[in-house]
Enzyme design. Structure first.
Site, PDB file in Angstrom:
ATOM      1  N   GLU A 162      41.811  80.697   5.712  1.00  0.00           N
ATOM      2  CA  GLU A 162      40.796  79.686   5.410  1.00  0.00           C
ATOM      3  C   GLU A 162      39.931  79.380   6.623  1.00  0.00           C
ATOM      4  O   GLU A 162      40.272  79.707   7.750  1.00  0.00           O
ATOM      5  CB  GLU A 162      41.457  78.399   4.924  1.00  0.00           C
ATOM      6  CG  GLU A 162      42.698  77.952   5.693  1.00  0.00           C
ATOM      7  CD  GLU A 162      42.527  77.749   7.168  1.00  0.00           C
ATOM      8  OE1 GLU A 162      41.512  77.130   7.563  1.00  0.00           O
ATOM      9  OE2 GLU A 162      43.379  78.194   7.948  1.00  0.00           O
ATOM     10  N   GLY A 302      44.314  79.582  12.379  1.00  0.00           N
ATOM     11  CA  GLY A 302      43.963  79.673  10.967  1.00  0.00           C
ATOM     12  C   GLY A 302      43.246  80.983  10.684  1.00  0.00           C
ATOM     13  O   GLY A 302      43.493  81.997  11.332  1.00  0.00           O
ATOM     14  N   GLU A 303      42.388  80.967   9.681  1.00  0.00           N
ATOM     15  CA  GLU A 303      41.590  82.122   9.252  1.00  0.00           C
ATOM     16  C   GLU A 303      42.424  83.180   8.531  1.00  0.00           C
ATOM     17  O   GLU A 303      41.875  84.098   7.931  1.00  0.00           O
ATOM     18  CB  GLU A 303      40.859  82.798  10.425  1.00  0.00           C
ATOM     19  CG  GLU A 303      39.941  81.892  11.211  1.00  0.00           C
ATOM     20  CD  GLU A 303      39.297  82.586  12.403  1.00  0.00           C
ATOM     21  OE1 GLU A 303      39.502  83.819  12.586  1.00  0.00           O
ATOM     22  OE2 GLU A 303      38.595  81.901  13.175  1.00  0.00           O
ATOM     23  N   GLY A 304      43.753  83.108   8.621  1.00  0.00           N
ATOM     24  CA  GLY A 304      44.625  84.185   8.161  1.00  0.00           C
ATOM     25  C   GLY A 304      45.115  85.053   9.296  1.00  0.00           C
ATOM     26  O   GLY A 304      45.737  86.095   9.064  1.00  0.00           O
TER      27      GLY A 304
END
Length: 334
Positions: A162, A302-304
């Site tokens: 995300e 985050g971000e994956g």
């Protein structure tokens, strides 16, 4: 493709979605126990091989295609001063993802995952949850369907991540609402909040919890969540419908799917957790969920990114499972 219509429908999904193939798991275990190594000596690599076997319904699973989905959204609670960055940064980071300049781009390339970035109404933030529900049921279901519809049903593994200014506040609020406790139990620095910023986060979350307490999983998602948060949940459900194992990322993705855990813990049976985030609330969530992360790298981006890094571990597990020979093939007898 999974299509969702209401919260009531989601409450019964665990009884209707595919379950692990225990025959495939047993066959994979028999193979593991015949390979040229002491039984159990590859530790969690063996567990991962069995997990993929059970969900892909084959004794010898492979990852021919890995998909990474990064969902982006903006949040009305940012009006409470919970983040040091303006919401325009969400737009700018999405452009960065699309140009290949972010950490998730590099880690997906290294891990062999195809990355898609999906923005959800960035110019229309959710409502401020200190004033009322962040989303209506219809808005939440729409975001769930964006996530479910983004899943490539031909993939063998799915990473979810995300991007959204303010979404560490969302994650802490969801975790506190689902698992109990106060905002202080789950709030961390996020993208670099100082003491005053953390105090504002705690105050906003406490107000939201007082306003939206005692709700079910999907109702909590609507009241305290966000569009990208709901889309991650939808992707997890869409992957389940296609028997695709999911690698969750850190605190935000795990807090997001905690709303599914609240509905029915079985909805997360196909998921593994890529890493333990340095955000202080993450280990509390994992302990309550009964899940152990694969990696501890002190990451909190985050971000994956942590999930992408963990994909390499899963690939290694399957390479050992499929590439090693058995004692019989090696001509070794006890």
């Amino acid at each position: 493709m999974l299509q969702l219509n209401s919260f009531a429908e989601i409450s019964t999904l665990a009884d209707r979605l595919p379950v692990a193939d225990e025959a495939a798991r047993a066959a994979a275990l028999a193979r593991q126990n015949s390979l040229t190594k002491p039984v159990g000596s590859l530790g969690r690599l063996e567990e991962l091989a069995l997990h993929w076997a059970a969900w892909r319904a084959t004794e010898r699973p492979t990852i021919t295609k890995a998909q990474a989905l990064c969902f982006a959204g903006n949040h009305g609670v940012c009006a409470q001063g919970v983040n040091v960055f303006p919401q325009e940064v969400t737009h700018l980071m999405v452009k960065n993802f699309e140009m290949g300049g972010a950490a998730i781009n590099q880690l997906c390339r290294a891990a062999g995952a195809d990355l898609q970035v999906i923005s959800l109404d960035l110019d229309r933030p959710t409502q401020d949850f200190t004033q009322g529900p962040a989303m209506t049921e219809a808005e939440t279901v729409a975001a769930l369907n964006v996530g479910a519809g983004a899943v490539d049903v031909t993939a063998d593994a799915l990473i979810i991540g995300e991007m959204g200014i303010g979404n560490s506040t969302i994650a802490a609020a969801l975790a506190a609402a689902i698992y109990g406790g106060t905002a202080k139990d789950f709030v961390g620095p996020g993208t670099g909040s100082d003491a005053a910023g953390i105090a504002r986060k705690i105050a906003a979350i406490d107000k939201g919890l007082a306003l939206h307490g005692g709700l079910g999983g999907m109702e909590t998602l609507a009241a305290l969540g966000g569009r990208e948060i709901a889309a991650m949940c939808g992707a997890v459900l869409g992957a389940r419908a296609a028997r695709i194992p999911v690698i969750l990322d850190g605190f935000i993705s795990t807090a997001a799917v905690s709303t599914l855990f609240k509905v029915d813990p079985r909805l997360l049976d196909h998921c593994v957790v890529g890493h333990t985030s340095a955000e202080p609330g993450h280990q509390k969530v994992l302990t309550t969920m009964g899940k152990r992360a694969l990696l501890q790298m002190e990451m909190r981006l985050g971000e994956g990114t942590g999930a992408a890094l963990a994909l390499g571990v899963v690939r290694a597990a399957l390479e050992c499972h499929n590439g090693m020979v058995t004692y019989a093939e090696a001509g070794i007898t006890a």
